[in-house]
Design a protein around this motif. Sequence first.
Motif, PDB file in Angstrom:
ATOM      1  N   ALA A 355       0.816  -1.218   0.000  1.00 64.03           N
ATOM      2  CA  ALA A 355       0.000   0.000   0.000  1.00 64.03           C
ATOM      3  C   ALA A 355       0.847   1.264   0.000  1.00 64.03           C
ATOM      4  CB  ALA A 355      -0.923  -0.009   1.219  1.00 64.03           C
ATOM      5  N   GLY A 356       2.178   1.102   0.012  1.00 61.36           N
ATOM      6  CA  GLY A 356       3.078   2.257  -0.019  1.00 61.36           C
ATOM      7  C   GLY A 356       3.474   2.771   1.351  1.00 61.36           C
ATOM      8  N   TYR A 357       3.317   1.963   2.374  1.00 59.62           N
ATOM      9  CA  TYR A 357       3.623   2.386   3.743  1.00 59.62           C
ATOM     10  C   TYR A 357       4.731   1.523   4.343  1.00 59.62           C
ATOM     11  CZ  TYR A 357      -0.830   4.896   3.337  1.00 59.62           C
ATOM     12  OH  TYR A 357      -1.848   5.722   2.930  1.00 59.62           O
ATOM     13  N   GLU A 358       5.836   1.371   3.580  1.00 57.25           N
ATOM     14  CA  GLU A 358       6.955   0.567   4.082  1.00 57.25           C
ATOM     15  C   GLU A 358       7.481   1.088   5.412  1.00 57.25           C
ATOM     16  OE1 GLU A 358       6.754   1.976   1.157  1.00 57.25           O
ATOM     17  OE2 GLU A 358       7.165   0.551  -0.465  1.00 57.25           O
ATOM     18  N   ASP A 359       7.396   2.400   5.616  1.00 55.79           N
ATOM     19  CA  ASP A 359       7.912   3.006   6.849  1.00 55.79           C
ATOM     20  C   ASP A 359       6.853   3.101   7.939  1.00 55.79           C
ATOM     21  OD1 ASP A 359      10.392   3.365   5.622  1.00 55.79           O
ATOM     22  OD2 ASP A 359       9.798   5.307   4.782  1.00 55.79           O
ATOM     23  N   GLY A 360       5.719   2.512   7.682  1.00 53.70           N
ATOM     24  CA  GLY A 360       4.679   2.499   8.699  1.00 53.70           C
ATOM     25  C   GLY A 360       3.702   3.653   8.567  1.00 53.70           C
ATOM     26  N   ILE A 361       2.644   3.588   9.344  1.00 52.54           N
ATOM     27  CA  ILE A 361       1.621   4.629   9.349  1.00 52.54           C
ATOM     28  C   ILE A 361       1.161   4.886  10.772  1.00 52.54           C
ATOM     29  CG2 ILE A 361       0.722   4.103   7.039  1.00 52.54           C
ATOM     30  CD1 ILE A 361      -1.616   2.640   8.442  1.00 52.54           C
ATOM     31  N   THR A 362       0.438   5.992  10.934  1.00 58.54           N
ATOM     32  CA  THR A 362      -0.171   6.326  12.216  1.00 58.54           C
ATOM     33  C   THR A 362      -1.687   6.380  12.037  1.00 58.54           C
ATOM     34  OG1 THR A 362       1.753   7.582  12.966  1.00 58.54           O
ATOM     35  CG2 THR A 362      -0.357   8.053  14.047  1.00 58.54           C
ATOM     36  N   VAL A 363      -2.401   5.736  12.935  1.00 58.24           N
ATOM     37  CA  VAL A 363      -3.865   5.725  12.891  1.00 58.24           C
ATOM     38  C   VAL A 363      -4.394   6.218  14.232  1.00 58.24           C
ATOM     39  CG1 VAL A 363      -5.938   4.315  12.616  1.00 58.24           C
ATOM     40  CG2 VAL A 363      -3.888   3.784  11.269  1.00 58.24           C
ATOM     41  N   ASP A 364      -5.254   7.228  14.171  1.00 55.60           N
ATOM     42  CA  ASP A 364      -5.896   7.732  15.393  1.00 55.60           C
ATOM     43  C   ASP A 364      -7.127   6.883  15.689  1.00 55.60           C
ATOM     44  OD1 ASP A 364      -4.051   9.827  15.591  1.00 55.60           O
ATOM     45  OD2 ASP A 364      -5.259  11.128  14.304  1.00 55.60           O
ATOM     46  N   ILE A 365      -7.246   6.455  16.937  1.00 52.44           N
ATOM     47  CA  ILE A 365      -8.364   5.585  17.326  1.00 52.44           C
ATOM     48  C   ILE A 365      -9.016   6.133  18.591  1.00 52.44           C
ATOM     49  CG2 ILE A 365      -9.054   3.256  18.013  1.00 52.44           C
ATOM     50  CD1 ILE A 365      -6.603   2.181  16.541  1.00 52.44           C
ATOM     51  N   SER A 366     -10.310   6.444  18.483  1.00 53.91           N
ATOM     52  CA  SER A 366     -11.081   6.853  19.656  1.00 53.91           C
ATOM     53  C   SER A 366     -11.539   5.596  20.388  1.00 53.91           C
ATOM     54  CB  SER A 366     -12.297   7.685  19.240  1.00 53.91           C
ATOM     55  OG  SER A 366     -11.908   8.895  18.625  1.00 53.91           O
ATOM     56  N   VAL A 367     -11.320   5.576  21.700  1.00 59.71           N
ATOM     57  CA  VAL A 367     -11.587   4.374  22.481  1.00 59.71           C
ATOM     58  C   VAL A 367     -12.579   4.682  23.602  1.00 59.71           C
ATOM     59  CG1 VAL A 367     -10.588   2.537  23.905  1.00 59.71           C
ATOM     60  CG2 VAL A 367      -9.257   3.538  22.015  1.00 59.71           C
ATOM     61  N   ASN A 368     -13.654   3.927  23.637  1.00 57.65           N
ATOM     62  CA  ASN A 368     -14.526   3.919  24.799  1.00 57.65           C
ATOM     63  C   ASN A 368     -13.691   3.369  25.952  1.00 57.65           C
ATOM     64  OD1 ASN A 368     -16.328   3.072  26.784  1.00 57.65           O
ATOM     65  ND2 ASN A 368     -17.810   2.252  25.338  1.00 57.65           N
ATOM     66  N   ASN A 369     -13.400   4.173  26.977  1.00 64.60           N
ATOM     67  CA  ASN A 369     -12.411   3.744  27.966  1.00 64.60           C
ATOM     68  C   ASN A 369     -12.861   2.567  28.814  1.00 64.60           C
ATOM     69  OD1 ASN A 369     -14.112   4.908  29.871  1.00 64.60           O
ATOM     70  ND2 ASN A 369     -12.624   6.405  30.609  1.00 64.60           N
ATOM     71  N   TYR A 370     -14.069   2.103  28.602  1.00 65.94           N
ATOM     72  CA  TYR A 370     -14.516   0.851  29.190  1.00 65.94           C
ATOM     73  C   TYR A 370     -13.649  -0.300  28.684  1.00 65.94           C
ATOM     74  CZ  TYR A 370     -18.164  -2.357  30.919  1.00 65.94           C
ATOM     75  OH  TYR A 370     -18.875  -3.310  31.578  1.00 65.94           O
ATOM     76  N   TYR A 371     -13.035  -0.110  27.494  1.00 68.43           N
ATOM     77  CA  TYR A 371     -12.248  -1.156  26.849  1.00 68.43           C
ATOM     78  C   TYR A 371     -10.779  -0.757  26.730  1.00 68.43           C
ATOM     79  CZ  TYR A 371     -17.050  -2.177  25.567  1.00 68.43           C
ATOM     80  OH  TYR A 371     -18.401  -2.412  25.611  1.00 68.43           O
ATOM     81  N   THR A 372     -10.298   0.081  27.636  1.00 65.34           N
ATOM     82  CA  THR A 372      -8.943   0.607  27.547  1.00 65.34           C
ATOM     83  C   THR A 372      -7.890  -0.487  27.473  1.00 65.34           C
ATOM     84  OG1 THR A 372      -9.494   2.677  28.670  1.00 65.34           O
ATOM     85  CG2 THR A 372      -7.191   1.998  28.708  1.00 65.34           C
ATOM     86  N   GLU A 373      -7.973  -1.456  28.377  1.00 62.14           N
ATOM     87  CA  GLU A 373      -6.938  -2.487  28.426  1.00 62.14           C
ATOM     88  C   GLU A 373      -6.872  -3.270  27.126  1.00 62.14           C
ATOM     89  OE1 GLU A 373      -5.340  -6.014  31.461  1.00 62.14           O
ATOM     90  OE2 GLU A 373      -7.407  -5.279  31.611  1.00 62.14           O
ATOM     91  N   MET A 374      -8.023  -3.629  26.583  1.00 60.35           N
ATOM     92  CA  MET A 374      -8.049  -4.343  25.305  1.00 60.35           C
ATOM     93  C   MET A 374      -7.432  -3.490  24.197  1.00 60.35           C
ATOM     94  SD  MET A 374     -11.953  -5.760  25.308  1.00 60.35           S
ATOM     95  CE  MET A 374     -12.718  -6.390  26.813  1.00 60.35           C
ATOM     96  N   ALA A 375      -7.822  -2.221  24.149  1.00 62.82           N
ATOM     97  CA  ALA A 375      -7.336  -1.332  23.090  1.00 62.82           C
ATOM     98  C   ALA A 375      -5.826  -1.145  23.176  1.00 62.82           C
ATOM     99  CB  ALA A 375      -8.050   0.015  23.173  1.00 62.82           C
ATOM    100  N   GLU A 376      -5.296  -1.077  24.395  1.00 65.15           N
ATOM    101  CA  GLU A 376      -3.855  -0.905  24.551  1.00 65.15           C
ATOM    102  C   GLU A 376      -3.091  -2.134  24.060  1.00 65.15           C
ATOM    103  OE1 GLU A 376      -3.762   2.227  28.316  1.00 65.15           O
ATOM    104  OE2 GLU A 376      -3.553   0.068  28.679  1.00 65.15           O
ATOM    105  N   VAL A 377      -3.622  -3.313  24.300  1.00 64.70           N
ATOM    106  CA  VAL A 377      -2.983  -4.526  23.787  1.00 64.70           C
ATOM    107  C   VAL A 377      -3.042  -4.549  22.266  1.00 64.70           C
ATOM    108  CG1 VAL A 377      -3.103  -7.041  23.723  1.00 64.70           C
ATOM    109  CG2 VAL A 377      -3.409  -5.840  25.886  1.00 64.70           C
ATOM    110  N   VAL A 378      -4.192  -4.166  21.699  1.00 64.33           N
ATOM    111  CA  VAL A 378      -4.304  -4.075  20.241  1.00 64.33           C
ATOM    112  C   VAL A 378      -3.283  -3.079  19.702  1.00 64.33           C
ATOM    113  CG1 VAL A 378      -5.782  -3.249  18.362  1.00 64.33           C
ATOM    114  CG2 VAL A 378      -6.697  -4.819  20.087  1.00 64.33           C
ATOM    115  N   GLY A 379      -3.134  -1.945  20.392  1.00 64.91           N
ATOM    116  CA  GLY A 379      -2.149  -0.954  19.959  1.00 64.91           C
ATOM    117  C   GLY A 379      -0.740  -1.514  19.921  1.00 64.91           C
ATOM    118  N   GLY A 380      -0.393  -2.329  20.905  1.00 68.53           N
ATOM    119  CA  GLY A 380       0.927  -2.957  20.916  1.00 68.53           C
ATOM    120  C   GLY A 380       1.113  -3.921  19.763  1.00 68.53           C
ATOM    121  N   MET A 381       0.076  -4.675  19.437  1.00 69.51           N
ATOM    122  CA  MET A 381       0.155  -5.610  18.307  1.00 69.51           C
ATOM    123  C   MET A 381       0.299  -4.868  16.982  1.00 69.51           C
ATOM    124  SD  MET A 381      -2.773  -8.370  19.456  1.00 69.51           S
ATOM    125  CE  MET A 381      -2.499  -9.512  20.832  1.00 69.51           C
TER     126      MET A 381
END
Length: 510
Positions: A355-381
């Motif tokens: 897709a032309g993003y060999e150097d990576g990309i940044t994606v902004d994600i709004s998170v319902n903080n009820y699911y913070t822990e899950m979202a943080e693990v997804v962010g690490g992956m």
Amino acid sequence: MKKLKWLSMTIAITLLLSACGFSDPDQESETSHNDSGNGYESLTFANPADITTLDPQNNNVITTSAVLVNIYSKLVKRDAAGEIVPELATDWEQVNDTTWEFTLEEGVTFHNGDDLTAKDVKFSLERVANDDTLQQYSVFNKIEEVTIIDDYTVQIITEEPDPQLLSRLSTVAASIFPAAYFEEVGSEEFFKNPIGTGAYEFSKWNRDSYVELTKFANYFEGEPNWEKVQFTVVPEDSTRVAELLTDKVDVAFNIPTADIDRINDNEGTHVSLEPIQRVIQLWLSTEDDAPTGDPRVREAIDLAIDNQVIIDEILLGAATPTRTHVTPGNFGADESLYDTYEYDPDRAKELLAEAGYEDGITVDISVNNYYTEMAEVVGGMLQDVGITANLELLEQSQFAKRLFDEDLAEGVFVGWGNDMFDGSVLDLFREENVTSYANEEVDELLEAAAYNMNEEKRAEQYQQVQQILAEDRGAVYLFQLEGRYGVSDRLNYTPRLDELYVIDEITLNE
């Protein structure tokens, strides 16, 4: 994200408000149950969120519906198994594709003593079908008219064939109000002290602290069990657990997985794990100016996430991976997409490069903080494959407001339910809906399914949509949750799939 124009389900966003019902010593007597007498004097729930309204037709929050279902009644309801059964209607028949006739139970009284008649049904359903300021308007605006045949018979006429009418009527938003009293006092005054025909009467709402209901002795299905019921607001996980362990509450919702063994090992308490309708998912913008507008990027995000690791390490197995929102038990489910997921981080990196993003990309994600822990693990992956996830953690009431104001980031991490028990939950992905997804074939299939009275063909249409969304990553689905309820051993209580607290399904253990 696009502005919400149509919703057919109750949003499963639990709104946690910054308050604790146990912090005020003056409220101590209001938050502990009384085991005197026959044991049915008081039942107390500890919820992480307060209700948002007493108007079931202006609500999209499951934690609110879970309380209001006990105040009001509907023509039909779903039993604990999810089947539609009679409530205020004793029977019904489909007259033609656009007309349904319902016969009402006679001798039903509202909490203020008014008798239930067809006029109340007409008033209540036409209110939500005609008032476009109500949050449930888009679910009911297919109703063209409610015609009174006699005092205990009504016909509901829809603009077009509506195969989902009974499902709509089974939701809390289809609650019936006393028409004459409502019109006399007005909407604002009515919902300060609401009147229904449910098993429990509204008593008080101490905002950010608790809601109290009391039994309605003249309930048409027989005298209810419990004298008083309280739904107490306890945002802090540790406090909910402590109150359960010290016998201050009977049921504590959303128990942290880390406390399950502690509760099970405690004398007098246990944890009940039951599947719920809520599916955790990540919505990604498909608009051209967003990196995720490229389907290869969306696929890379999906392949970067190891669903089972999140289930095992955060939820301790209390979830099932899925690639669809229409899970088993819901009409139109494609079970080939359930209990499965795709994980291939190496392929994810290749797709980003393509897709032309060999150097990576940044994606902004709004998170319902009820699911913070899950979202943080997804962010690490995601980081591991070259995607930087900027997580915007939002307090739940703010998240809900911004969702409906189309003011969230290009990615949205959310849990969403399905109170219609129907594939129509996929209407989230119709053009001009709450997500930014747009696909002409999906629109055509969902439009056809909305009016298709042939159940077999309608199910096939929903299954086709699910296959398209799975391939196109209209959403990145993670898993269907199990509800985690801490429960006093004194109770015989099995949590429901729809997350509603139907109080008289809860009894004392012998």
